[in-house]
Enzyme design. Structure first.
Site, PDB file in Angstrom:
ATOM      1  N   ASN A  11     -37.980  33.599 -24.931  1.00  0.00           N
ATOM      2  CA  ASN A  11     -38.447  34.496 -23.875  1.00  0.00           C
ATOM      3  C   ASN A  11     -37.753  35.844 -24.071  1.00  0.00           C
ATOM      4  O   ASN A  11     -36.572  35.985 -23.767  1.00  0.00           O
ATOM      5  CB  ASN A  11     -38.085  33.882 -22.508  1.00  0.00           C
ATOM      6  CG  ASN A  11     -38.413  34.808 -21.353  1.00  0.00           C
ATOM      7  OD1 ASN A  11     -39.061  35.837 -21.522  1.00  0.00           O
ATOM      8  ND2 ASN A  11     -37.955  34.439 -20.160  1.00  0.00           N
ATOM      9  N   TRP A  12     -38.509  36.807 -24.593  1.00  0.00           N
ATOM     10  CA  TRP A  12     -37.892  38.107 -24.927  1.00  0.00           C
ATOM     11  C   TRP A  12     -37.734  39.002 -23.694  1.00  0.00           C
ATOM     12  O   TRP A  12     -37.186  40.096 -23.775  1.00  0.00           O
ATOM     13  CB  TRP A  12     -38.735  38.830 -25.999  1.00  0.00           C
ATOM     14  CG  TRP A  12     -38.772  38.106 -27.318  1.00  0.00           C
ATOM     15  CD1 TRP A  12     -38.151  36.921 -27.629  1.00  0.00           C
ATOM     16  CD2 TRP A  12     -39.463  38.521 -28.507  1.00  0.00           C
ATOM     17  NE1 TRP A  12     -38.418  36.574 -28.937  1.00  0.00           N
ATOM     18  CE2 TRP A  12     -39.220  37.532 -29.503  1.00  0.00           C
ATOM     19  CE3 TRP A  12     -40.261  39.614 -28.836  1.00  0.00           C
ATOM     20  CZ2 TRP A  12     -39.747  37.619 -30.793  1.00  0.00           C
ATOM     21  CZ3 TRP A  12     -40.793  39.702 -30.125  1.00  0.00           C
ATOM     22  CH2 TRP A  12     -40.532  38.722 -31.084  1.00  0.00           C
ATOM     23  N   LYS A  13     -38.261  38.563 -22.578  1.00  0.00           N
ATOM     24  CA  LYS A  13     -38.152  39.307 -21.305  1.00  0.00           C
ATOM     25  C   LYS A  13     -38.583  40.767 -21.510  1.00  0.00           C
ATOM     26  O   LYS A  13     -39.430  41.047 -22.358  1.00  0.00           O
ATOM     27  CB  LYS A  13     -36.729  39.193 -20.740  1.00  0.00           C
ATOM     28  CG  LYS A  13     -36.295  37.729 -20.597  1.00  0.00           C
ATOM     29  CD  LYS A  13     -35.109  37.545 -19.714  1.00  0.00           C
ATOM     30  CE  LYS A  13     -34.754  36.059 -19.639  1.00  0.00           C
ATOM     31  NZ  LYS A  13     -33.691  35.769 -18.710  1.00  0.00           N
ATOM     32  N   HIS A  97     -41.401  32.337 -13.627  1.00  0.00           N
ATOM     33  CA  HIS A  97     -40.000  32.537 -14.017  1.00  0.00           C
ATOM     34  C   HIS A  97     -39.211  33.041 -12.798  1.00  0.00           C
ATOM     35  O   HIS A  97     -39.724  33.805 -11.984  1.00  0.00           O
ATOM     36  CB  HIS A  97     -39.904  33.548 -15.170  1.00  0.00           C
ATOM     37  CG  HIS A  97     -38.542  33.576 -15.784  1.00  0.00           C
ATOM     38  ND1 HIS A  97     -37.502  34.260 -15.208  1.00  0.00           N
ATOM     39  CD2 HIS A  97     -38.031  32.986 -16.891  1.00  0.00           C
ATOM     40  CE1 HIS A  97     -36.410  34.081 -15.946  1.00  0.00           C
ATOM     41  NE2 HIS A  97     -36.719  33.311 -16.985  1.00  0.00           N
ATOM     42  N   GLU A  99     -37.104  35.258 -12.451  1.00  0.00           N
ATOM     43  CA  GLU A  99     -37.019  36.719 -12.304  1.00  0.00           C
ATOM     44  C   GLU A  99     -38.275  37.272 -11.643  1.00  0.00           C
ATOM     45  O   GLU A  99     -38.215  38.253 -10.889  1.00  0.00           O
ATOM     46  CB  GLU A  99     -36.754  37.356 -13.676  1.00  0.00           C
ATOM     47  CG  GLU A  99     -35.304  37.090 -14.119  1.00  0.00           C
ATOM     48  CD  GLU A  99     -35.098  36.936 -15.613  1.00  0.00           C
ATOM     49  OE1 GLU A  99     -36.008  37.279 -16.390  1.00  0.00           O
ATOM     50  OE2 GLU A  99     -34.017  36.454 -16.001  1.00  0.00           O
ATOM     51  N   GLU A 169     -34.813  25.589 -15.128  1.00  0.00           N
ATOM     52  CA  GLU A 169     -33.893  26.699 -15.370  1.00  0.00           C
ATOM     53  C   GLU A 169     -33.076  26.953 -14.108  1.00  0.00           C
ATOM     54  O   GLU A 169     -33.541  27.633 -13.186  1.00  0.00           O
ATOM     55  CB  GLU A 169     -34.675  27.972 -15.725  1.00  0.00           C
ATOM     56  CG  GLU A 169     -35.427  27.883 -17.024  1.00  0.00           C
ATOM     57  CD  GLU A 169     -35.595  29.260 -17.654  1.00  0.00           C
ATOM     58  OE1 GLU A 169     -35.159  29.434 -18.792  1.00  0.00           O
ATOM     59  OE2 GLU A 169     -36.138  30.170 -17.006  1.00  0.00           O
ATOM     60  N   GLY A 175     -28.550  33.771 -18.219  1.00  0.00           N
ATOM     61  CA  GLY A 175     -27.887  34.982 -18.689  1.00  0.00           C
ATOM     62  C   GLY A 175     -26.381  35.004 -18.504  1.00  0.00           C
ATOM     63  O   GLY A 175     -25.745  36.039 -18.694  1.00  0.00           O
ATOM     64  N   SER A 216     -28.973  29.973 -20.603  1.00  0.00           N
ATOM     65  CA  SER A 216     -27.819  30.173 -21.488  1.00  0.00           C
ATOM     66  C   SER A 216     -27.765  29.178 -22.648  1.00  0.00           C
ATOM     67  O   SER A 216     -26.684  28.759 -23.064  1.00  0.00           O
ATOM     68  CB  SER A 216     -26.522  30.152 -20.683  1.00  0.00           C
ATOM     69  OG  SER A 216     -26.469  31.275 -19.821  1.00  0.00           O
ATOM     70  N   GLY A 237     -33.517  32.661 -23.619  1.00  0.00           N
ATOM     71  CA  GLY A 237     -33.631  34.093 -23.352  1.00  0.00           C
ATOM     72  C   GLY A 237     -32.792  34.889 -24.338  1.00  0.00           C
ATOM     73  O   GLY A 237     -33.207  35.186 -25.461  1.00  0.00           O
TER      74      GLY A 237
HETATM   75  P1  PGA Z   1     -30.986  32.963 -20.984  1.00  0.00           P
HETATM   76  O1  PGA Z   1     -32.440  33.114 -20.278  1.00  0.00           O
HETATM   77  O2  PGA Z   1     -31.172  32.041 -22.161  1.00  0.00           O
HETATM   78  O3  PGA Z   1     -30.626  34.360 -21.384  1.00  0.00           O
HETATM   79  O4  PGA Z   1     -30.068  32.387 -19.974  1.00  0.00           O
HETATM   80  C1  PGA Z   1     -33.299  32.016 -20.158  1.00  0.00           C
HETATM   81  C2  PGA Z   1     -34.498  32.424 -19.350  1.00  0.00           C
HETATM   82  O5  PGA Z   1     -34.360  33.157 -18.376  1.00  0.00           O
HETATM   83  O6  PGA Z   1     -35.638  31.990 -19.656  1.00  0.00           O
END
Ligand code: PGA
Length: 257
Positions: A11-13, A97, A99, A169, A175, A216, A237
């Site tokens: 997931n490149w966000k 997600h 976010e 998640e 993160g 993470s 991520g």
């Molecule tokens: P992260 O993000 O691996 O940076 O914790 C995962 C995600 O939000 O899909």
């Protein structure tokens, strides 16, 4: 019953421009050469980079998007329809997600509509669920995940080639560099399986549903999740933004299967 392959989803966000996405895609293709197809690999760039990244990917690496709208067309300024995603080569789409729930006001009802629309377009949804820090402190984590899953799959039956991925998640570890212990992820994988068992018959579950862990994940901790028989892969991520660390994760999953 055919057990599905493990899956690694990057997931490149909103981290990379088109140019940067192209550079990363080229690097990933170099570092993850065509393999025996032990593991499914998916990358999810921003909308603007989807066609360019798609043109660079090899058969072993598949394209996904980070969001989708629930209608096929209409006066929805700024929205992206499921068929726009399939048109540019997407096979997967992340839905709900944390976010998007946190910053874009996405509700369980919106997530349900997006999930149904994605399935209808033969995109495989990567439904994200998970508790935040406060919900965890209050002992509500199972309840929150059960509610998010139940609401999202309301009215859904998997037919034809449709498949579903549910990513657990925990919001409070995303993160942070600190994943949850394997037992926590396994526990929630069981909770999710029980929750979907009401609507998904056992054979369908084996063949079409995968439950993955995200939060993470990196090259060091990935095997504690993917060696588990109840966790079918990882959603990554930060560690998916460098070709080398993403390739390390894919290699570790390949070896674990
Ligand atoms: P992260 O993000 O691996 O940076 O914790 C995962 C995600 O939000 O899909």
């Amino acid at each position: 019953m055919k057990k599905q392959k493990k899956i690694v989803i990057g997931n490149w966000k909103m981290q990379l421009t088109l140019r940067e996405s192209v550079v990363l895609a080229k690097d990933i293709v170099k570092k993850i050469p065509e393999r025996k197809r032990g593991t499914d690999v998916v990358v999810c760039p921003s909308f603007t980079a989807l066609p360019s990244v798609h043109s660079l990917l090899t058969a072993d690496i598949t394209l996904g998007a980070q969001d989708v709208f629930w209608s096929e067309s209409g006066a929805y300024t700024g929205a992206i329809a499921p068929r726009f995603l399939t048109e540019v080569g997407c096979r997967y789409v992340i839905i709900g997600h944390s976010e998007r729930r946190q910053y874009c006001g996405e509700t369980d009802a919106m997530v349900q509509k997006k999930l149904a629309a994605a399935l209808h377009a033969e995109l495989t949804p990567v439904l994200c669920v998970g508790e935040n820090a406060e919900e965890r402190r209050n002992g509500q984590k199972d309840y929150v995940v059960m509610r998010q899953v139940t609401e999202a799959i309301r009215g859904v039956t998997l037919v034809g080639k449709q498949a579903l991925i549910i990513a657990y998640e925990p919001v409070w570890v995303i993160g942070t560099g600190q994943a949850v212990p394997r037992e926590d992820a396994e526990h929630m994988a069981h909770v999710i399986r029980h929750t979907i068992a009401d609507v998904v018959p056992p054979a369908t579950m084996e063949e079409r549903c995968r439950i993955v862990y995200g939060g993470s994940v990196d090259g060091k901790n990935v095997t504690q999740f993917t060696q588990s028989s109840v966790i079918d892969g990882v959603l990554v991520g930060g560690a998916s933004l460098k070709a080398q660390s993403f390739a390390t994760i894919v290699g570790a999953v390949d070896r674990a299967v």
